[in-house]
Design an enzyme around this catalytic site. Structure first.
Site, PDB file in Angstrom:
ATOM      1  N   LYS A 188       0.857  -1.193   0.000  1.00 63.20           N
ATOM      2  CA  LYS A 188       0.000   0.000   0.000  1.00 63.20           C
ATOM      3  C   LYS A 188       0.889   1.238   0.000  1.00 63.20           C
ATOM      4  O   LYS A 188       1.419   1.640   1.029  1.00 63.20           O
ATOM      5  CB  LYS A 188      -0.939   0.047   1.211  1.00 63.20           C
TER       6      LYS A 188
ATOM      7  N   CYS B 232      14.657  10.313   4.920  1.00 63.13           N
ATOM      8  CA  CYS B 232      14.699   9.877   6.319  1.00 63.13           C
ATOM      9  C   CYS B 232      16.097  10.030   6.909  1.00 63.13           C
ATOM     10  O   CYS B 232      16.254  10.257   8.096  1.00 63.13           O
ATOM     11  CB  CYS B 232      14.224   8.441   6.428  1.00 63.13           C
TER      12      CYS B 232
HETATM   13  P1  NAD Z   1       3.046   8.349   7.107  1.00 65.81           P
HETATM   14  O1  NAD Z   1       3.375   7.746   8.397  1.00 65.81           O
HETATM   15  O2  NAD Z   1       2.054   9.454   7.069  1.00 65.81           O
HETATM   16  O3  NAD Z   1       2.498   7.239   6.094  1.00 65.81           O
HETATM   17  C1  NAD Z   1       3.224   6.075   5.722  1.00 65.81           C
HETATM   18  C2  NAD Z   1       2.254   5.044   5.157  1.00 65.81           C
HETATM   19  O4  NAD Z   1       1.372   4.606   6.195  1.00 65.81           O
HETATM   20  C3  NAD Z   1       1.354   5.575   4.043  1.00 65.81           C
HETATM   21  O5  NAD Z   1       1.194   4.555   3.077  1.00 65.81           O
HETATM   22  C4  NAD Z   1       0.049   5.848   4.760  1.00 65.81           C
HETATM   23  O6  NAD Z   1      -1.085   5.812   3.924  1.00 65.81           O
HETATM   24  C5  NAD Z   1       0.022   4.702   5.756  1.00 65.81           C
HETATM   25  N1  NAD Z   1      -0.840   4.919   6.919  1.00 65.81           N
HETATM   26  C6  NAD Z   1      -1.203   6.089   7.499  1.00 65.81           C
HETATM   27  N2  NAD Z   1      -2.018   5.855   8.560  1.00 65.81           N
HETATM   28  C7  NAD Z   1      -2.167   4.517   8.656  1.00 65.81           C
HETATM   29  C8  NAD Z   1      -2.885   3.656   9.537  1.00 65.81           C
HETATM   30  N3  NAD Z   1      -3.621   4.135  10.536  1.00 65.81           N
HETATM   31  N4  NAD Z   1      -2.800   2.321   9.354  1.00 65.81           N
HETATM   32  C9  NAD Z   1      -2.049   1.821   8.366  1.00 65.81           C
HETATM   33  N5  NAD Z   1      -1.375   2.582   7.477  1.00 65.81           N
HETATM   34  C10 NAD Z   1      -1.420   3.913   7.626  1.00 65.81           C
HETATM   35  O7  NAD Z   1       4.445   8.800   6.495  1.00 65.81           O
HETATM   36  P2  NAD Z   1       4.695   9.796   5.297  1.00 65.81           P
HETATM   37  O8  NAD Z   1       4.336  11.172   5.765  1.00 65.81           O
HETATM   38  O9  NAD Z   1       4.070   9.260   4.053  1.00 65.81           O
HETATM   39  O10 NAD Z   1       6.282   9.675   5.115  1.00 65.81           O
HETATM   40  C11 NAD Z   1       7.206  10.517   5.722  1.00 65.81           C
HETATM   41  C12 NAD Z   1       7.910   9.794   6.857  1.00 65.81           C
HETATM   42  O11 NAD Z   1       8.499   8.590   6.388  1.00 65.81           O
HETATM   43  C13 NAD Z   1       9.051  10.587   7.457  1.00 65.81           C
HETATM   44  O12 NAD Z   1       8.952  10.556   8.855  1.00 65.81           O
HETATM   45  C14 NAD Z   1      10.298   9.834   6.997  1.00 65.81           C
HETATM   46  O13 NAD Z   1      11.410   9.981   7.840  1.00 65.81           O
HETATM   47  C15 NAD Z   1       9.799   8.433   6.948  1.00 65.81           C
HETATM   48  N6  NAD Z   1      10.637   7.592   6.091  1.00 65.81           N
HETATM   49  C16 NAD Z   1      11.453   6.662   6.667  1.00 65.81           C
HETATM   50  C17 NAD Z   1      12.281   5.878   5.865  1.00 65.81           C
HETATM   51  C18 NAD Z   1      13.217   4.876   6.478  1.00 65.81           C
HETATM   52  O14 NAD Z   1      13.687   4.013   5.761  1.00 65.81           O
HETATM   53  N7  NAD Z   1      13.492   4.951   7.766  1.00 65.81           N
HETATM   54  C19 NAD Z   1      12.272   6.038   4.481  1.00 65.81           C
HETATM   55  C20 NAD Z   1      11.421   6.985   3.930  1.00 65.81           C
HETATM   56  C21 NAD Z   1      10.592   7.760   4.744  1.00 65.81           C
END
Ligand code: NAD
Length: 490
Positions: free
Chosen positions: A173, A282
């Site tokens: 997803k 990230c």
């Molecule tokens: P997010 O947490 O808003 O969303 C991530 C995913 O989770 C999306 O697909 C979203 O639709 C889904 N999601 C949201 N609520 C959910 C729920 N209640 N249940 C299940 N799924 C749900 O993150 P974002 O804003 O899309 O991404 C930015 C963040 O990602 C930053 O904090 C960044 O540091 C992190 N990130 C980490 C890495 C890593 O490898 N550590 C890599 C890329 C991004």
């Protein structure tokens, strides 16, 4: 082929959503770019159903054959790399020079993990009984993968390649804001020979489709890449269904420069560390810690260079810094810049790019004299905002670096090899660079410590996340007698 019509891809077929409309803006212009219906719980449930059969079909192929399919996938991704890069550039608002590199990296991931498909050897354990004890690695049947908007194509390939190599079926997803490149990647995988249903893509919201996926007992593991608060919610929901998770979360990484370092190289790398991908990375080196004797010099160099970086349309090959992906995040970044000013940090350069409005552009922003109590020193901003702070000695540098809640990455710059080793060992982070920043390879494990998540992606480590050991006890002595119970002759 840069079609970005959005639907869920389930069992190799288009599955139209029936939920609320999801509206996605073009980050470069701020105007509506696509609109589709949330796949919601129906798409999530259908994808999980499809993965059961899809996984069986995938595992029915021999491991070597699965490896060949993944090699073919790599070849096709390379052939389609320009289309993938253009689609990612348009849908995620990332500069084309970056998305071109990312498409190649995704091809590399499939080539790398293809080799593991038939090399998941087992172990023979020299148990003290008359048994032959064989430990095999069994694929988790179905895995759920949730990816963020900042690197949709990269993170999809990052997780799909090892999951498929392990013999799992995947339900992916992507972020509701950036589903297009994941859909294109899944179609390429099917064309390469991955059975329909072994990879399903659910286009939908986190609160509906995502929540349904992470609380299903059929998820062998829930792999989440995203923000800290959502990651914690997701892990709790998975645990509620008795399912394990892997969390790849955010960071507030420290880039530490000692006075004896090659300062010119350090100043250059400090820009890539935070301003590449407009800080939406990230591992962004969002905190630059500089030893006092060279502090003013570094602040000047980095601020001056930041003001010269080319900010502009993602499709322009000259662009070095593109827009923020979405309006909400843009407003958050702008708000945190205001907070930095109001809390007393010294704004050297940057701020929202009013001349590029209504696109979501923020100029590379540098704050100096940032103290640890300031919000911009501790919160992940996820935008092109650098916080520079001075330090006196190793002890203070370490206290600052390790003082936050996220431990994803960090770097140390020095010409003193003893100090480099001392610091690299003491920096609490999953990835540490010495005299460099940003180098990553699918071959080497990646993941966070403490608040930045748990589990590891990349390298051989991730193969352990997508498989589990099975211990097989085979009696080799036909005269061996069980130490408990009676036989009929007793
Ligand atoms: P997010 O947490 O808003 O969303 C991530 C995913 O989770 C999306 O697909 C979203 O639709 C889904 N999601 C949201 N609520 C959910 C729920 N209640 N249940 C299940 N799924 C749900 O993150 P974002 O804003 O899309 O991404 C930015 C963040 O990602 C930053 O904090 C960044 O540091 C992190 N990130 C980490 C890495 C890593 O490898 N550590 C890599 C890329 C991004």
């Amino acid at each position: 082929m840069t079609d970005d019509t959005v639907y869920s891809l389930i069992d190799g077929e288009v599955f139209e959503g029936t939920g609320d409309p999801v509206v996605v803006d073009d980050p470069a212009t701020g105007s509506e770019r696509i609109r589709y219906a949330d796949g919601g719980e129906p798409a999530a449930a259908a994808a999980l159903d499809s993965a059961q059969e899809g996984g069986r079909a995938w595992r029915a192929l021999s491991p070597s054959r699965r490896g060949e399919v993944l090699v073919e996938a790599s070849r096709r991704i390379r052939a389609a790399a320009e289309d993938l890069a253009q689609l990612e550039c348009a849908s995620a608002g990332k500069p084309i020079r970056d998305t071109r590199a990312e498409a190649q990296k995704v091809a590399e991931m499939f080539a790398f993990y293809a080799g593991f498909a038939d090399k998941l050897f087992g172990d023979v354990v020299p148990v003290p009984t008359s048994h032959l004890n064989i430990v095999t690695r069994e694929p988790l049947d179905t895995v759920v993968q949730l990816t963020p908007w900042n690197a949709p194509l990269f993170t999809a390939g990052w997780q799909l390649a090892p999951a498929l190599a392990a013999g799992c079926a995947a339900v992916l997803k992507p972020s509701e804001l950036t589903p297009s490149s994941s859909l294109m990647l899944a179609r390429i995988l099917h064309q390469a020979g991955v059975p329909a249903g072994a990879v399903n893509v659910v286009a939908g919201l986190g609160g509906t489709a995502g929540a349904r996926l992470v609380s299903d007992e059929r998820a062998g593991r829930v792999v989440f890449i995203g923000s800290v608060p959502t990651g914690r919610r997701v892990a709790a929901a998975a645990a509620g269904a008795g399912r394990p998770s892997l969390l790849e979360l955010g960071g507030k990484s420290a880039n530490i420069v000692f006075a004896d370092a090659d300062l010119k190289r350090a100043a250059r790398a400090a820009q890539g560390a935070i301003f590449a991908a407009a800080g939406q990375s990230c591992t962004a080196g969002s905190r630059l810690l500089v030893q006092r004797p060279v502090y003013d010099q570094m602040v000047e160099w980095v601020s001056d260079a930041a003001s010269r970086l080319v900010v502009g349309a993602p499709s322009d090959p000259a662009t070095e810094v593109g827009p923020i992906n979405n309006r909400r995040q843009f407003e958050r970044v702008c708000g945190l810049i205001e907070t930095g000013v109001s809390e007393g940090a010294k704004l050297m350069t940057g701020g929202p790019a009013a001349d590029l409005a209504p696109g979501f552009f923020v100029r590379p922003t540098v704050f100096a004299d940032v103290t640890p109590d300031m919000t911009i020193a501790s919160e992940e901003i996820f935008g092109p905002v650098l916080a520079i702070s001075p330090f006196d000695d190793e002890e203070e540098a370490l206290a600052l670096a390790n003082g936050g809640a996220f431990d994803l990455a960090g770097a140390v710059w020095t010409r003193d090899v003893y100090r480099a080793i001392r610091m690299a060992k003491a920096i609490r982070a999953g990835t540490v660079w010495v005299n460099g920043y940003r180098s990553l390879s699918v071959m080497s494990p990646f993941g966070g410590m403490r608040g930045s998540g748990f589990g590891r992606s990349s390298g051989i480590d991730v193969m352990h996340e997508y498989t589990q050991p099975k211990s097989l006890w085979i009696e080799t002595d036909e005269s061996a007698v069980a130490p408990f119970g009676y036989g009929p002759e007793d």
